[in-house]
Design a protein around this motif. Sequence first.
Motif, PDB file in Angstrom:
ATOM      1  N   ASP A 707       0.832  -1.216   0.000  1.00 12.89           N
ATOM      2  CA  ASP A 707       0.000   0.000   0.000  1.00 12.89           C
ATOM      3  C   ASP A 707       0.864   1.262   0.000  1.00 12.89           C
ATOM      4  O   ASP A 707       0.377   2.374   0.192  1.00 12.89           O
ATOM      5  N   GLN A 708       2.197   1.066  -0.202  1.00 16.77           N
ATOM      6  CA  GLN A 708       3.077   2.242  -0.190  1.00 16.77           C
ATOM      7  C   GLN A 708       3.460   2.639  -1.610  1.00 16.77           C
ATOM      8  O   GLN A 708       3.636   1.781  -2.471  1.00 16.77           O
ATOM      9  N   VAL A 709       3.598   3.958  -1.815  1.00 20.09           N
ATOM     10  CA  VAL A 709       4.058   4.449  -3.127  1.00 20.09           C
ATOM     11  C   VAL A 709       5.579   4.441  -3.124  1.00 20.09           C
ATOM     12  O   VAL A 709       6.210   4.927  -2.191  1.00 20.09           O
ATOM     13  N   VAL A 710       6.155   3.850  -4.167  1.00 19.44           N
ATOM     14  CA  VAL A 710       7.621   3.822  -4.253  1.00 19.44           C
ATOM     15  C   VAL A 710       8.047   4.775  -5.357  1.00 19.44           C
ATOM     16  O   VAL A 710       7.617   4.648  -6.505  1.00 19.44           O
ATOM     17  N   THR A 711       8.879   5.744  -5.026  1.00 22.26           N
ATOM     18  CA  THR A 711       9.389   6.654  -6.063  1.00 22.26           C
ATOM     19  C   THR A 711      10.895   6.482  -6.124  1.00 22.26           C
ATOM     20  O   THR A 711      11.475   5.743  -5.332  1.00 22.26           O
ATOM     21  N   GLU A 712      11.523   7.204  -7.045  1.00 20.63           N
ATOM     22  CA  GLU A 712      12.988   7.120  -7.170  1.00 20.63           C
ATOM     23  C   GLU A 712      13.642   7.539  -5.854  1.00 20.63           C
ATOM     24  O   GLU A 712      14.647   7.007  -5.426  1.00 20.63           O
ATOM     25  N   ASP A 716      11.855   1.222  -2.390  1.00 24.11           N
ATOM     26  CA  ASP A 716      11.038   0.250  -1.660  1.00 24.11           C
ATOM     27  C   ASP A 716      11.628   0.083  -0.248  1.00 24.11           C
ATOM     28  O   ASP A 716      12.757  -0.360  -0.089  1.00 24.11           O
ATOM     29  N   THR A 717      10.858   0.460   0.768  1.00 25.37           N
ATOM     30  CA  THR A 717      11.442   0.540   2.114  1.00 25.37           C
ATOM     31  C   THR A 717      11.978  -0.799   2.575  1.00 25.37           C
ATOM     32  O   THR A 717      11.429  -1.844   2.261  1.00 25.37           O
ATOM     33  N   ASP A 718      13.059  -0.716   3.355  1.00 26.02           N
ATOM     34  CA  ASP A 718      13.726  -1.942   3.792  1.00 26.02           C
ATOM     35  C   ASP A 718      12.826  -2.852   4.607  1.00 26.02           C
ATOM     36  O   ASP A 718      12.818  -4.048   4.416  1.00 26.02           O
ATOM     37  N   SER A 806      -0.554  -1.212  -8.244  1.00 22.76           N
ATOM     38  CA  SER A 806      -1.942  -1.482  -8.654  1.00 22.76           C
ATOM     39  C   SER A 806      -2.038  -2.739  -9.527  1.00 22.76           C
ATOM     40  O   SER A 806      -3.057  -3.402  -9.582  1.00 22.76           O
ATOM     41  N   ARG A 807      -0.920  -3.069 -10.212  1.00 19.97           N
ATOM     42  CA  ARG A 807      -0.962  -4.259 -11.084  1.00 19.97           C
ATOM     43  C   ARG A 807      -0.287  -5.459 -10.419  1.00 19.97           C
ATOM     44  O   ARG A 807       0.120  -6.406 -11.097  1.00 19.97           O
ATOM     45  N   ALA A 808      -0.176  -5.434  -9.083  1.00 20.44           N
ATOM     46  CA  ALA A 808       0.591  -6.479  -8.391  1.00 20.44           C
ATOM     47  C   ALA A 808      -0.004  -7.868  -8.553  1.00 20.44           C
ATOM     48  O   ALA A 808       0.704  -8.864  -8.460  1.00 20.44           O
ATOM     49  N   HIS A 809      -1.328  -7.953  -8.803  1.00 23.91           N
ATOM     50  CA  HIS A 809      -1.935  -9.285  -8.917  1.00 23.91           C
ATOM     51  C   HIS A 809      -2.005  -9.775 -10.362  1.00 23.91           C
ATOM     52  O   HIS A 809      -2.538 -10.839 -10.627  1.00 23.91           O
ATOM     53  N   GLU A 810      -1.510  -8.975 -11.303  1.00 21.24           N
ATOM     54  CA  GLU A 810      -1.609  -9.403 -12.710  1.00 21.24           C
ATOM     55  C   GLU A 810      -0.583 -10.474 -13.026  1.00 21.24           C
ATOM     56  O   GLU A 810       0.369 -10.695 -12.270  1.00 21.24           O
ATOM     57  N   VAL A 811      -0.776 -11.115 -14.180  1.00 19.93           N
ATOM     58  CA  VAL A 811       0.154 -12.168 -14.599  1.00 19.93           C
ATOM     59  C   VAL A 811       1.508 -11.539 -14.890  1.00 19.93           C
ATOM     60  O   VAL A 811       1.591 -10.502 -15.546  1.00 19.93           O
ATOM     61  N   MET A 812       2.581 -12.175 -14.407  1.00 15.66           N
ATOM     62  CA  MET A 812       3.926 -11.642 -14.665  1.00 15.66           C
ATOM     63  C   MET A 812       4.272 -11.803 -16.145  1.00 15.66           C
ATOM     64  O   MET A 812       3.809 -12.724 -16.803  1.00 15.66           O
ATOM     65  N   ASP A 813       5.136 -10.894 -16.639  1.00 12.54           N
ATOM     66  CA  ASP A 813       5.452 -10.908 -18.074  1.00 12.54           C
ATOM     67  C   ASP A 813       5.990 -12.254 -18.546  1.00 12.54           C
ATOM     68  O   ASP A 813       5.598 -12.772 -19.591  1.00 12.54           O
ATOM     69  N   THR A 837      12.082  -4.338 -11.240  1.00  9.05           N
ATOM     70  CA  THR A 837      11.379  -3.165 -10.702  1.00  9.05           C
ATOM     71  C   THR A 837      10.669  -3.564  -9.417  1.00  9.05           C
ATOM     72  O   THR A 837      10.464  -4.754  -9.144  1.00  9.05           O
ATOM     73  N   SER A 838      10.255  -2.557  -8.659  1.00 13.97           N
ATOM     74  CA  SER A 838       9.520  -2.838  -7.412  1.00 13.97           C
ATOM     75  C   SER A 838       8.265  -3.641  -7.721  1.00 13.97           C
ATOM     76  O   SER A 838       7.901  -4.561  -6.991  1.00 13.97           O
ATOM     77  N   LEU A 839       7.583  -3.275  -8.834  1.00 15.69           N
ATOM     78  CA  LEU A 839       6.354  -3.979  -9.186  1.00 15.69           C
ATOM     79  C   LEU A 839       6.641  -5.455  -9.491  1.00 15.69           C
ATOM     80  O   LEU A 839       5.940  -6.359  -9.020  1.00 15.69           O
ATOM     81  N   GLU A 840       7.726  -5.691 -10.259  1.00 13.88           N
ATOM     82  CA  GLU A 840       8.054  -7.088 -10.598  1.00 13.88           C
ATOM     83  C   GLU A 840       8.355  -7.891  -9.337  1.00 13.88           C
ATOM     84  O   GLU A 840       7.967  -9.052  -9.210  1.00 13.88           O
ATOM     85  N   ARG A 841       9.054  -7.239  -8.400  1.00 10.26           N
ATOM     86  CA  ARG A 841       9.358  -7.942  -7.143  1.00 10.26           C
ATOM     87  C   ARG A 841       8.079  -8.325  -6.417  1.00 10.26           C
ATOM     88  O   ARG A 841       7.926  -9.435  -5.926  1.00 10.26           O
ATOM     89  N   MET A 842       7.156  -7.372  -6.363  1.00  9.10           N
ATOM     90  CA  MET A 842       5.900  -7.617  -5.637  1.00  9.10           C
ATOM     91  C   MET A 842       5.088  -8.710  -6.340  1.00  9.10           C
ATOM     92  O   MET A 842       4.540  -9.601  -5.694  1.00  9.10           O
ATOM     93  N   GLN A 843       5.027  -8.635  -7.679  1.00  6.91           N
ATOM     94  CA  GLN A 843       4.288  -9.674  -8.420  1.00  6.91           C
ATOM     95  C   GLN A 843       4.884 -11.047  -8.143  1.00  6.91           C
ATOM     96  O   GLN A 843       4.167 -12.017  -7.885  1.00  6.91           O
TER      97      GLN A 843
END
Length: 1220
Positions: A707-712, A716-718, A806-813, A837-843
């Motif tokens: 639920d956290q926004v990750v920016t440059e 992604d917090t430790d 927001s796309r964390a539950h989608e199918v990974m590439d 990316t942070s998103l790929e890690r979460m997925q």
Amino acid sequence: MADQVAAMCDQLIKAVNVMMDAETSQIYRLEALKFCEEFKETSSLCVPCGLQLADKAQPAVVRHFGLQILEHVIKFRWNNMQQQEKVQLKECAMQLLSKGTHSILEEESHIKDVLSRITVEMIKREWPQHWPDMLKEMEALTSQGEAQTELVMLILLRLAEDVITFQTLPTQRRRDIQQTLTQNMESIFSFMMAILHVNVEDYRKLKGIPGHELQARAHCRVAVATLNTLAGYIDWVSLVYITSGNCHLLEMLCLLLSEPELQLEAAECLLIAISRKGKLEDRKPFMLLFDDVAIHYILSAAQSADGLAICKKSSESQSVEVVERRYVFLKRLCQVLCALGGQLCSLVGSDVEVEVPANLSKYMEALLAFTTHSSQFLKSSTLATWGSLFRHETLSKEAVVVEMSIKYLRASMTNLVKIGFPSRDDNPSCEYSRVDFDSDEDFNSFFNSFRAQQGEVVRIACRIVPLEAFQIAAEWLQYQIASPIDTGDTTSKTGEGLCSLLSPSVVQWDAMTVFMECMVAQIFRNLEEEKLPIDQSMELLQAVLNYDTKDPLILSCVLTNVSALFPFVIRRQHFLPQVLYKLFKAITFEVGQEKAPRTRAVKNVRRHACSSIIKICRDYPQFILPCFDMFYNHVKKLFSSDATLTHMEKCSLMEALVLISNQFKDFAKQKAFLDELMASVVAEWTSDEMRHVLWDPAIFLSFVGADQVVTEQNKDTDTAGLNRGRLSFCLYAMLGVVKRARWPADLEEAKAGGFVVGYTPAGAPIYRNPCTAQFLLLLPNLLALIRTQNSLFTPENKARLSETFSRAHEVMDAEKNVVLGLSQPLLDIYDSPVYRTSLERMQGFFTTLYDNCFHVLGNAGLSLQQEFYTIERLAEEIAGSAFVSLDHVPDHRLRPTIRVFLRQLVMSCPQEYYDSLLCPLLGPLFAYMLQRLNVKWQVINQRTSVNGEDEEEVVCQESQVTQEMLEEQLVRLLTREVLDLLSVSCISRKVPEPAANKEEVEVEEDMMMDSVQTASPAQPTEELTELGKCLMKHENIYMTLLTLSYTSLSWKDTTNCHRTASMVCWNLLRQVVGGNLLPEAVTWFYTSVLRGLQVHGQHEVCNSTLSQLAMLIYENLRPRYMELRAVMTQIPNISVEALDQYDHRLMDPNAQKVGDKKRKDQFKKLIAGTVGKALCQQFRKEVHIRNLPSLFKKPKPDKDVQNSEALGLEALFSPENSAL
């Protein structure tokens, strides 16, 4: 009339020119096309205009159109023409063949093609009954010159293709023509051979004489056409024509291999001939090709073509290119040799007495020449033949074959090396790869399967010469260890002086490693214990253990060699600590860089070391047991000191320890060890903090940072990363223990160790697993996590995801590509660091966590057995977690639930828990999946039947289309998982013994058609499983299973339709056929099958299984349910008389019975109206060819009447006609 025709022709010529002009705008072109098509469909002037346009004074484009008009008339208007018109058109067509073309070298090939089509269309409609002299007329044409002879060859070829190969005619006409061709085959064959002979002779005479070049080329063109036509006949005529006259035809073809202009076509013919199956006795003459002369011709042709296959691009430059025609010829020759090997292996050692040919070694040298050729494609073509030779019972014992197997192994040292990428120039094979492969990826995937096949053949060769194979591997390994590392011109991007995947050292090490693995596996199977080269292998192992390299790609190969040689270590156990030390060291392997993520190669080394350790502990736990304490201490030290170990690596080591602990064979000791090993995991997983996290979706999402926004700025917090790590580690550890902890296989040992706690009423022991107590502690929170994960997909929880995730539950590439069947990503030759990316890690985290939860549950039943299935309220617990919020769970998440968990549960569940556990779970699940899949497939069916205009707009959005394809494919895969679960639950397959008869025989087609009762092949017989019988007792569950399997027949998935129709549908229905099924239900089942035929009937395989299923239902239920007849009468174009006749045979016990095959064919005809058309067939204009009066009337038994018509036909070819 003549003016009308002339005016019309002018307009048509204008229209054709407009269509063919590149400058014309699309609108005009369509107008012109429409005008021409309407003329063909409606005009009464087609024949005169067509003939006028076909005049050879016209340009080729116009002539072609004129001839097309004539072809259209014959195809679509023939049945409505007067006899006089037909005769006239036929005369005109023969005139065109005789005088309507330019000379053979000037005439366009598309004109020749359409002329031959016109003639063949008439032959298909009128020969032999109404045009008995057709063959004579063709023969007469050949005397008019080369152009006409070539046309006759094209006509004969097209006729054979239409009638025999493509079978584009109604059955009756096809039979008439095929039988007449067969009767006249001797004359047709000698006619073609004579033309070939004459033209080859004339071509050879004239080709060297100045001034006669054109005449020579004309003869050559005829010879090529004749060879192509022969190729169309050799495939199916009786073998007698191919082998007659001491294989005269084959001898002639062998001679032509040395004729550059004709060699390719000759090789094609030779290949088709030698590839023929049939009775072994008839194939015996093929052994003549092992004689000196034939082998010599094949060899010398190969040598000269190989010399000419590569030529310089220009006189100045050094670069070369492949001459395509010569290279294709080499490929054909290689196939000829392989086909010859196939005949050899079928004939030698069979019932027909065939000696091992004296020239076997010469033949194998020829094959070896192709195996050592620069072209990777040619090398790969020979593998299957080597496999057959080395596997062959008789041949593999021949001294020459034994000797050759050593040569083959030496050759494979080169062939296993991955070189020849089309983008490079570091090897002669690159040149050939540029012809054979579009890209490096294409080559790479070819080479991987090529290498797998090579491995198979190397293994077979090692069985013949195990010790020699060991010597080769040993020398090669020592050579690699002694050679300095050569990084070549492509070094790794990450470290100085490190290799890339294409570096010379890496490809060599890699090839040697494959060879070593193949060899060791065989040497233990094929040598007695005392002959094993143990001392020498220990020297090798010592050298490998001493070899130190910092290069990850080479270290990976080194580790594989250690694993491969491990079976020898068991016989010299003092080496064990050294081996373990080497592997442990590799687990923590790094390449000095600090900040960047690890490269794929480094990750692979570490993963490789972990799997090697697990493999050793799995396969040889009793040998590792003495080292247990050393092993355990080392792991403890690693865990405490090395912060860089990943969870996977830690859990792999724990898994290995559990595998060794199974050897304690002492329940208390093993339980104490497992408790100690898992103490931290149990404490963490059952803590209050974790309970809050696992039971509440909102807290869970915040805990893992979704639920956290990750920016440059704020990466992604430790803490979130560490939290995800804690969860992953707990699950991996649980899985490792549940998967690996076991009681002893031997009952006495289990009793002595305290693993047996009692016996079932049937007397089977009840075991206890040392990890059960832990598992029961961990289970509540595991189920809570599954429930929480399912609820993450609800709208309110999806809304909690931050925009980053927001796309964390989608199918990974990567998974998308697998689902869509797209090729793997580009080759990462340079091995760059893996940034995610942070998103790929979460997925990745969500996917693995979800999968692992179900892996743990799926393995629990298998491991704990009774102790798992007796857990109180287990069914409710599972339903309350795994089956919660299913409406929101996407398809790609549901798949592992079914495949990984439920399938395992069903397969390992003891019978006594079917009622308490499986029925309450499977009943609601199948009911839910039926409703869910039905809705999804309706959406897909609507999507594919959208009318044309909407379709156009959809295509604009490529991403949307890809998304739709992905969703559709996921529905398809989920459907297969569900129906696979259904079939595993209900159907047990008993496969019959394979038949002993090895001979592959071609049966004459007509004999097959007429035979009444052909023995059907042994079908696997299916029965209901015990679980199936249990589910059957619950009427609602059973109806759900029936509805699901019959509804699925019309979902657009042919694989599923075939599988379900052939294995599941009838077996489920058969159980209730005797009961009181409602007429509506019976009608619905039957209509469902017919609906399946409407969707899938155009596919041969589905058509046959669905027709068989429909017939089973109809024959078994029609006597009691009149309603089925009512369904039949609604089928379009059904013949009611045929239906009455079928019903009469079915219902009347005194009716004459017909054979299986005939009954099936009759039934197929009855339901033919339901079969849907493929999209590509839907708007085709139908061609109707009428049957002619029957050729061969069956003679009445009481009179001896010769059929006068048949006699007339035989007289067509009197000896003087066929002599040419």
